[in-house]
Design a protein around this motif. Structure first.
Motif, PDB file in Angstrom:
ATOM      1  N   ALA A  78     -53.270  28.348  15.317  1.00 28.63           N
ATOM      2  CA  ALA A  78     -53.560  28.003  13.923  1.00 28.63           C
ATOM      3  C   ALA A  78     -53.222  29.144  12.973  1.00 28.63           C
ATOM      4  N   GLN A  79     -53.214  30.374  13.498  1.00 19.16           N
ATOM      5  CA  GLN A  79     -52.843  31.537  12.677  1.00 19.16           C
ATOM      6  C   GLN A  79     -51.351  31.824  12.765  1.00 19.16           C
ATOM      7  N   THR A  80     -50.791  31.755  13.973  1.00 20.34           N
ATOM      8  CA  THR A  80     -49.382  32.136  14.128  1.00 20.34           C
ATOM      9  C   THR A  80     -48.431  31.129  13.489  1.00 20.34           C
ATOM     10  N   VAL A  81     -48.798  29.845  13.466  1.00 16.37           N
ATOM     11  CA  VAL A  81     -47.896  28.852  12.882  1.00 16.37           C
ATOM     12  C   VAL A  81     -47.721  29.049  11.386  1.00 16.37           C
ATOM     13  N   LYS A  82     -48.600  29.823  10.770  1.00 15.01           N
ATOM     14  CA  LYS A  82     -48.437  30.112   9.344  1.00 15.01           C
ATOM     15  C   LYS A  82     -47.156  30.891   9.075  1.00 15.01           C
ATOM     16  N   PHE A  83     -46.622  31.554  10.125  1.00 11.57           N
ATOM     17  CA  PHE A  83     -45.381  32.312   9.971  1.00 11.57           C
ATOM     18  C   PHE A  83     -44.148  31.428  10.140  1.00 11.57           C
ATOM     19  N   TYR A  84     -44.365  30.174  10.588  1.00 13.29           N
ATOM     20  CA  TYR A  84     -43.225  29.276  10.745  1.00 13.29           C
ATOM     21  C   TYR A  84     -42.630  28.979   9.369  1.00 13.29           C
ATOM     22  N   GLY A  85     -41.346  29.207   9.236  1.00 13.15           N
ATOM     23  CA  GLY A  85     -40.685  29.027   7.947  1.00 13.15           C
ATOM     24  C   GLY A  85     -40.632  30.290   7.116  1.00 13.15           C
ATOM     25  N   ARG A  86     -41.434  31.290   7.515  1.00 16.07           N
ATOM     26  CA  ARG A  86     -41.431  32.559   6.785  1.00 16.07           C
ATOM     27  C   ARG A  86     -40.562  33.601   7.476  1.00 16.07           C
ATOM     28  N   ILE A  87     -40.438  33.494   8.792  1.00 13.42           N
ATOM     29  CA  ILE A  87     -39.537  34.373   9.532  1.00 13.42           C
ATOM     30  C   ILE A  87     -38.444  33.505  10.153  1.00 13.42           C
ATOM     31  N   ALA A  88     -37.388  34.130  10.629  1.00 16.40           N
ATOM     32  CA  ALA A  88     -36.289  33.373  11.236  1.00 16.40           C
ATOM     33  C   ALA A  88     -36.792  32.542  12.406  1.00 16.40           C
ATOM     34  N   ASP A  89     -36.316  31.313  12.511  1.00 17.73           N
ATOM     35  CA  ASP A  89     -36.757  30.432  13.592  1.00 17.73           C
ATOM     36  C   ASP A  89     -36.461  31.036  14.963  1.00 17.73           C
ATOM     37  N   SER A  90     -35.322  31.714  15.087  1.00 22.15           N
ATOM     38  CA  SER A  90     -34.968  32.318  16.378  1.00 22.15           C
ATOM     39  C   SER A  90     -35.986  33.382  16.771  1.00 22.15           C
ATOM     40  N   LEU A  91     -36.433  34.183  15.810  1.00 28.01           N
ATOM     41  CA  LEU A  91     -37.437  35.208  16.090  1.00 28.01           C
ATOM     42  C   LEU A  91     -38.788  34.568  16.409  1.00 28.01           C
TER      43      LEU A  91
ATOM     44  N   ASP B 291     -44.992   9.807  -0.619  1.00 25.69           N
ATOM     45  CA  ASP B 291     -44.785   9.144   0.667  1.00 25.69           C
ATOM     46  C   ASP B 291     -46.099   8.886   1.381  1.00 25.69           C
ATOM     47  N   SER B 292     -47.202   8.871   0.634  1.00 29.70           N
ATOM     48  CA  SER B 292     -48.547   8.573   1.147  1.00 29.70           C
ATOM     49  C   SER B 292     -49.099   9.654   2.064  1.00 29.70           C
ATOM     50  N   GLY B 293     -48.509  10.868   2.006  1.00 34.72           N
ATOM     51  CA  GLY B 293     -49.024  11.987   2.781  1.00 34.72           C
ATOM     52  C   GLY B 293     -49.960  12.859   1.961  1.00 34.72           C
ATOM     53  N   LEU B 294     -50.297  14.027   2.500  1.00 34.72           N
ATOM     54  CA  LEU B 294     -51.216  14.931   1.807  1.00 34.72           C
ATOM     55  C   LEU B 294     -50.487  16.066   1.098  1.00 34.72           C
ATOM     56  N   GLY B 295     -49.163  16.154   1.239  1.00 35.77           N
ATOM     57  CA  GLY B 295     -48.375  17.104   0.468  1.00 35.77           C
ATOM     58  C   GLY B 295     -48.581  18.567   0.809  1.00 35.77           C
ATOM     59  N   MET B 296     -48.904  18.885   2.066  1.00 36.22           N
ATOM     60  CA  MET B 296     -49.107  20.279   2.465  1.00 36.22           C
ATOM     61  C   MET B 296     -47.780  20.963   2.758  1.00 36.22           C
ATOM     62  N   ASP B 297     -47.758  22.290   2.603  1.00 38.80           N
ATOM     63  CA  ASP B 297     -46.644  23.095   3.076  1.00 38.80           C
ATOM     64  C   ASP B 297     -46.561  22.946   4.601  1.00 38.80           C
ATOM     65  N   PRO B 298     -45.332  22.913   5.185  1.00 41.42           N
ATOM     66  CA  PRO B 298     -45.219  22.715   6.638  1.00 41.42           C
ATOM     67  C   PRO B 298     -46.046  23.688   7.471  1.00 41.42           C
ATOM     68  N   GLY B 299     -46.030  24.981   7.104  1.00 45.29           N
ATOM     69  CA  GLY B 299     -46.825  25.953   7.855  1.00 45.29           C
ATOM     70  C   GLY B 299     -48.316  25.666   7.764  1.00 45.29           C
ATOM     71  N   ALA B 300     -48.764  25.311   6.559  1.00 44.53           N
ATOM     72  CA  ALA B 300     -50.182  24.984   6.371  1.00 44.53           C
ATOM     73  C   ALA B 300     -50.545  23.706   7.125  1.00 44.53           C
ATOM     74  N   ALA B 301     -49.636  22.722   7.112  1.00 46.28           N
ATOM     75  CA  ALA B 301     -49.886  21.470   7.831  1.00 46.28           C
ATOM     76  C   ALA B 301     -50.039  21.726   9.322  1.00 46.28           C
ATOM     77  N   ALA B 302     -49.156  22.575   9.877  1.00 48.33           N
ATOM     78  CA  ALA B 302     -49.249  22.901  11.303  1.00 48.33           C
ATOM     79  C   ALA B 302     -50.531  23.655  11.603  1.00 48.33           C
ATOM     80  N   SER B 303     -50.958  24.525  10.682  1.00 45.13           N
ATOM     81  CA  SER B 303     -52.187  25.293  10.882  1.00 45.13           C
ATOM     82  C   SER B 303     -53.418  24.391  10.895  1.00 45.13           C
ATOM     83  N   VAL B 304     -53.481  23.454   9.958  1.00 47.01           N
ATOM     84  CA  VAL B 304     -54.630  22.533   9.903  1.00 47.01           C
ATOM     85  C   VAL B 304     -54.647  21.629  11.132  1.00 47.01           C
TER      86      VAL B 304
END
Length: 471
Positions: free
Chosen positions: A427-440, A31-44
């Motif tokens: 940039a550090q905390t967003v790495k946990f997005y998708g790894r822990i429950a969204d509600s938490l 899709d012409s993107g860079l193919g990053m994991d969502p957490g990594a994309a948010a961190s960058v």
């Protein structure tokens, strides 16, 4: 008008690009993107914002000591435009070059425009907070339209076409700024506190040499495989933590700062930390909230699929609509209006509550294939957007009142360092997005802002006393 007009187009380009940046990073290569994991994309993406606001320190210093505010803003705008044009090219290398140019340009432009607005009012002028609210409303006009245009072009057609729209917007802003320069009240041709000629020449060579050295080291480390994106983002986080400590110390110890100005730095530090807490939430609206909307929110409105990046536009719309009401309220209240610290604390509290409203609908949700109503995201944006106007307008106005005279532009740069630290931590905390429950995730992040807001409310009597006569 020239300053507000420039900021409209600068925010159009900057937030228009930022609205699709995390989606571009996380989109697949097909899709012409860079193919990053969502957490990594948010961190960058957060790391990019960190770099932008770290460089605001250099931009403030260059204005105060070398170029003056007008020329610093002009040259910064040129760098931003060049950066957006680079990102319009469909090549990964041009993306990183473009982000570097935009970071440097925004660092030059952002603190100095705000400083020029502050010079329109005396420290005791009751209209100052209202003036900054209206100024902040005008720049959010750009924040509203930018993501709409880039989202339509980027998500529906091609990412780089969206980046091209941002480039055109910044170019229009520069044309308007230069054309209206004669209307800038109090504009000065040179720096207010210029370096001596010999020191000026030495500073030019040091800056040029430093830029070349950093670029050479980054290229060499990249070729050797020793420089990774995550490592670079981690380094920016460490710098964002160290830079404010160093900068506060420099200002505190400066012989150009008298005892009264030094005393006002203590309450300023409290307001500064409150800004860190709020912007820690706010900037996740451009990363995590966009990713949540893209993956799990039903964005169909009357049969039309709304681009996920339009969440950023909604934030700008709330700011535009609420700023006149807030400004007129302060204007009507005059001397009876709440103290600056209470306005700011209320903004931080609303930011935290913006994340809290998402929690009920996220409880028990996990994995893929589930959807939530757009109404919940709209409520979150409403809280955060109103909080944004309360905090940023009041914070910038308070900074221009509390900053030592010898550090007028650098005082605003120091305020923007709170944004650097906020995005550096993010940039550090967003790495946990998708790894822990969204509600938490949203509960913990929102709690940070709520707790800090309550602390600032509790400190209100001390803040009123130590900030006097500034209110």
């Amino acid at each position: 008008m020239p300053l507000s007009g420039l900021e409209i187009w600068e925010r159009f380009s900057f937030l228009g690009m930022q609205a699709i940046l995390v989606l571009f990073f996380s989109a697949s290569e097909a899709d012409s993107g860079l193919g990053m994991d969502p957490g990594a994309a948010a961190s960058v993406a957060a790391g990019y914002s960190t770099l932008v606001y770290l460089l605001s320190v250099a931009g403030g210093w260059i204005a105060d000591r070398m170029l003056g505010s007008y020329h610093a803003v002009l040259y910064g705008g040129i760098l931003i435009a060049c950066g957006h044009y680079a990102m319009a090219l469909p090549h990964p290398a041009s993306t990183w070059v473009g982000l570097g140019l935009i970071s440097a340009g925004t660092g030059m432009l952002k603190p100095n425009v705000a400083a020029m607005v502050g010079k329109l009012y005396s420290a005791s002028d009751e209209r100052r907070d209202a003036g900054f609210s209206l100024y902040y409303m005008s720049i959010n006009v750009g924040a509203f339209f930018g993501p709409i245009v880039t989202g339509l072009l980027g998500e529906d057609i091609n990412w780089h076409l969206g980046f091209s729209a941002a480039a055109v917007g910044m170019t229009l802003g520069l044309i308007q700024y230069v054309a209206g320069r004669r209307h800038l009240a109090g504009r000065k041709e040179g720096a207010e506190f210029p370096l001596p000629p010999a020191a000026m020449r030495r500073a030019v060579w040091l800056i040029a040499g430093g830029i070349a050295a950093v670029a050479a080291v980054c290229v060499a480390l990249s070729l050797l495989g020793a420089l990774t994106l995550s490592g670079f983002v981690d380094s920016l986080t460490y710098i964002s933590m160290a830079a404010p400590v160093v900068y506060f110390t420099v200002i505190w110890r400066s012989p150009r700062v008298d005892a009264t100005e030094r005393g006002r730095l203590r309450p300023f530090l409290v307001l500064w930390l409150a800004s860190v807490a709020f912007n820690f939430v706010l900037f996740q609206s451009y990363t995590v909230l966009v990713l949540l909307t893209d993956a799990h929110v039903n964005t169909s409105v009357f049969g039309y699929h709304v681009p996920s990046s339009w969440i950023s536009s909604a934030l700008g719309a709330v700011s535009v609509l609420s700023a006149p009401f807030i400004a007129s309220t302060w204007q009507r209240m005059g001397a009876r209006q709440p103290h600056a610290s209470n306005k700011l604390a209320l903004g931080v509290l609303l930011g935290g509550l913006g994340f809290f409203v998402l929690v009920p609908t996220l409880l028990g949700r996990s994995g893929e294939g589930w959807e939530m109503s757009l109404v919940w995201v709209a409520l979150a944006v409403l809280f955060i957007g109103v909080g944004d106007v309360l905090l940023e307008a009041t914070g910038m106005a308070a900074t221009t009142k509390l900053a030592p005279a010898a550090f007028s532009s650098q005082g605003l740069a120091l305020w923007f360092l709170s944004l650097a630290l906020a995005t550096g931590i993010q940039a550090q905390t967003v790495k946990f997005y998708g790894r822990i429950a969204d509600s938490l995730y949203f509960t913990l992040n929102g709690a940070v802002a709520v707790v800090v807001a309550l602390v600032v409310f509790a400190l209100a009597p001390w803040l009123r006393r130590t900030m006097h006569p500034v209110r």
